[in-house]
Design a protein around this motif. Structure first.
Motif, short mmCIF file in Angstrom:
data_model
loop_
_atom_site.label_atom_id
_atom_site.label_comp_id
_atom_site.label_asym_id
_atom_site.label_seq_id
_atom_site.Cartn_x
_atom_site.Cartn_y
_atom_site.Cartn_z
N GLN A 1 50.87 57.84 79.22
CA GLN A 1 51.88 58.09 78.63
C GLN A 1 52.69 57.03 77.46
O GLN A 1 53.32 56.81 76.64
CB GLN A 1 52.74 59.30 79.52
CG GLN A 1 52.38 60.23 79.74
CD GLN A 1 50.94 60.56 80.18
OE1 GLN A 1 50.94 59.60 80.85
NE2 GLN A 1 50.31 61.63 80.05
N LYS B 1 53.20 56.30 73.74
CA LYS B 1 55.06 56.32 73.44
C LYS B 1 55.08 54.95 72.44
O LYS B 1 55.59 54.85 71.44
CB LYS B 1 56.17 56.40 74.74
CG LYS B 1 56.94 55.66 74.26
CD LYS B 1 57.71 55.87 75.78
CE LYS B 1 58.89 55.18 75.31
NZ LYS B 1 60.13 55.41 76.79
N GLN C 1 55.74 61.81 75.93
CA GLN C 1 55.44 62.90 76.40
C GLN C 1 56.15 63.48 77.31
O GLN C 1 56.13 62.11 78.10
CB GLN C 1 53.95 62.45 76.47
CG GLN C 1 53.74 64.46 77.36
CD GLN C 1 51.99 63.77 77.72
OE1 GLN C 1 51.32 63.54 77.42
NE2 GLN C 1 51.47 65.14 77.89
N HIS D 1 52.31 68.09 81.78
CA HIS D 1 51.25 67.61 81.06
C HIS D 1 50.28 68.47 80.38
O HIS D 1 50.62 69.53 81.27
CB HIS D 1 50.60 66.48 82.03
CG HIS D 1 50.16 64.86 82.24
ND1 HIS D 1 49.25 64.34 82.70
CD2 HIS D 1 51.99 65.10 82.28
CE1 HIS D 1 50.52 63.41 82.74
NE2 HIS D 1 51.72 63.76 82.82
N THR E 1 46.17 68.36 75.08
CA THR E 1 47.56 67.03 74.92
C THR E 1 47.12 65.79 74.80
O THR E 1 47.03 64.91 74.22
CB THR E 1 49.10 67.47 75.18
OG1 THR E 1 48.82 69.19 74.92
CG2 THR E 1 49.52 66.64 74.31
N ASP E 2 46.62 65.47 76.07
CA ASP E 2 46.10 64.08 76.85
C ASP E 2 45.27 63.97 76.02
O ASP E 2 44.92 63.01 76.07
CB ASP E 2 46.65 64.68 78.47
CG ASP E 2 47.56 64.41 79.12
OD1 ASP E 2 48.77 64.67 78.36
OD2 ASP E 2 47.81 64.74 80.10
N LEU F 1 46.08 62.66 72.66
CA LEU F 1 46.54 61.35 72.85
C LEU F 1 45.22 60.06 72.81
O LEU F 1 45.49 59.19 72.25
CB LEU F 1 47.00 61.22 73.28
CG LEU F 1 48.64 62.64 73.52
CD1 LEU F 1 49.11 62.28 74.73
CD2 LEU F 1 49.06 61.79 72.49
#
Length: 243
Positions: A153, A157, A164, A168, A172-173, A176
């Motif tokens: 995260q 960022k 984020q 979780h 999505t993770d 990323l």
């Protein structure tokens, strides 16, 4: 000039560039639920597989064989209703992942070994190798004369301008993760850009981790025949990708 600006923008946005000659890159991310109050009492409840272009190839929910102690909903977004409705057996879920994962693929992710271990995948058989983002994006911190490691995260960022919020989500993770790996591939040979990234990682304010904001979920268990209140400790190395 506009062409140069566009090229620079695409270089830093974490999207795949001229990597077609490289082995295929995929990310696997696993979310777990708790089967007991101890930090190591976890079982797989969601698996996501994403390719280097950020396309979700597989996003499946797993119905645990063991009784679920907590769905850790505030962290994972998983609920009993979701798992009951969409969950499939772990063996079937892993089979889906294996059928979509090229054997020559390189897996990337935050503490990726843990995800591989959860699914009992074999390096050299199910995939070719791994790249851990925590190691790739670690920074030598002159203040402490040691390496500083960051969460997924914080990396997103700092480097992708994508803060984020909880909960979780495995897909999505994983997206990323591939974007952060693509960014690393795009800039790691350029000393100026690498220094820029390291400065961002060190200087961007760190948000409190989920574990820090929610240190204890109280639960009652029997220990040695004596009823005791214990804290449900979150395993941050798995659930938040920190060392």
């Amino acid at each position: 000039s506009s062409s140069s600006s566009s090229s620079s923008s695409s270089l830093l946005d974490g999207k795949s560039s001229s990597l077609s000659s490289q082995p295929p890159i995929f990310s696997i991310d696993v979310e777990c639920v708790a089967t007991g109050p101890q930090h190591n009492k976890r079982t797989v409840a969601q698996i996501a597989l994403v390719d280097q272009n950020g396309q979700i190839k597989c996003n499946v929910f797993v119905k645990p064989e063991e009784k679920v102690f907590s769905y850790l909903t505030a962290l994972t977004g998983l609920t009993e209703e979701l798992i009951e409705e969409k969950g499939i057996p772990l063996q079937e879920a892993v089979g889906k992942v294996k059928s979509l994962l090229p054997k020559e693929a390189i897996l990337v992710g935050q503490n990726i070994l843990k995800d591989v271990q959860w699914l009992k995948l074999s390096e050299g058989q199910d995939f070719a190798g791994m790249r851990d983002l925590a190691g790739l994006w670690r920074v030598k911190n002159p203040k402490y004369r040691s390496y500083t490691y960051f969460s997924l995260q914080h990396e997103a960022k700092s480097l992708l301008s994508l803060p984020q919020k909880e909960p979780h989500d495995a897909a999505t993770d994983a997206i990323l993760s591939v974007r952060l790996y693509n960014l690393y591939q795009n800039i790691h040979k350029d000393p100026y850009l690498k220094a820029w990234a390291e400065t961002l990682l060190l200087n961007t304010p760190r948000e409190k981790s989920f574990a820090a904001k929610n240190p204890v979920l109280t639960a009652c268990v029997w220990a040695g025949g004596i009823r005791a209140n214990v804290g449900l400790q979150y395993s941050i190395d798995n659930e938040e990708g920190l060392y």
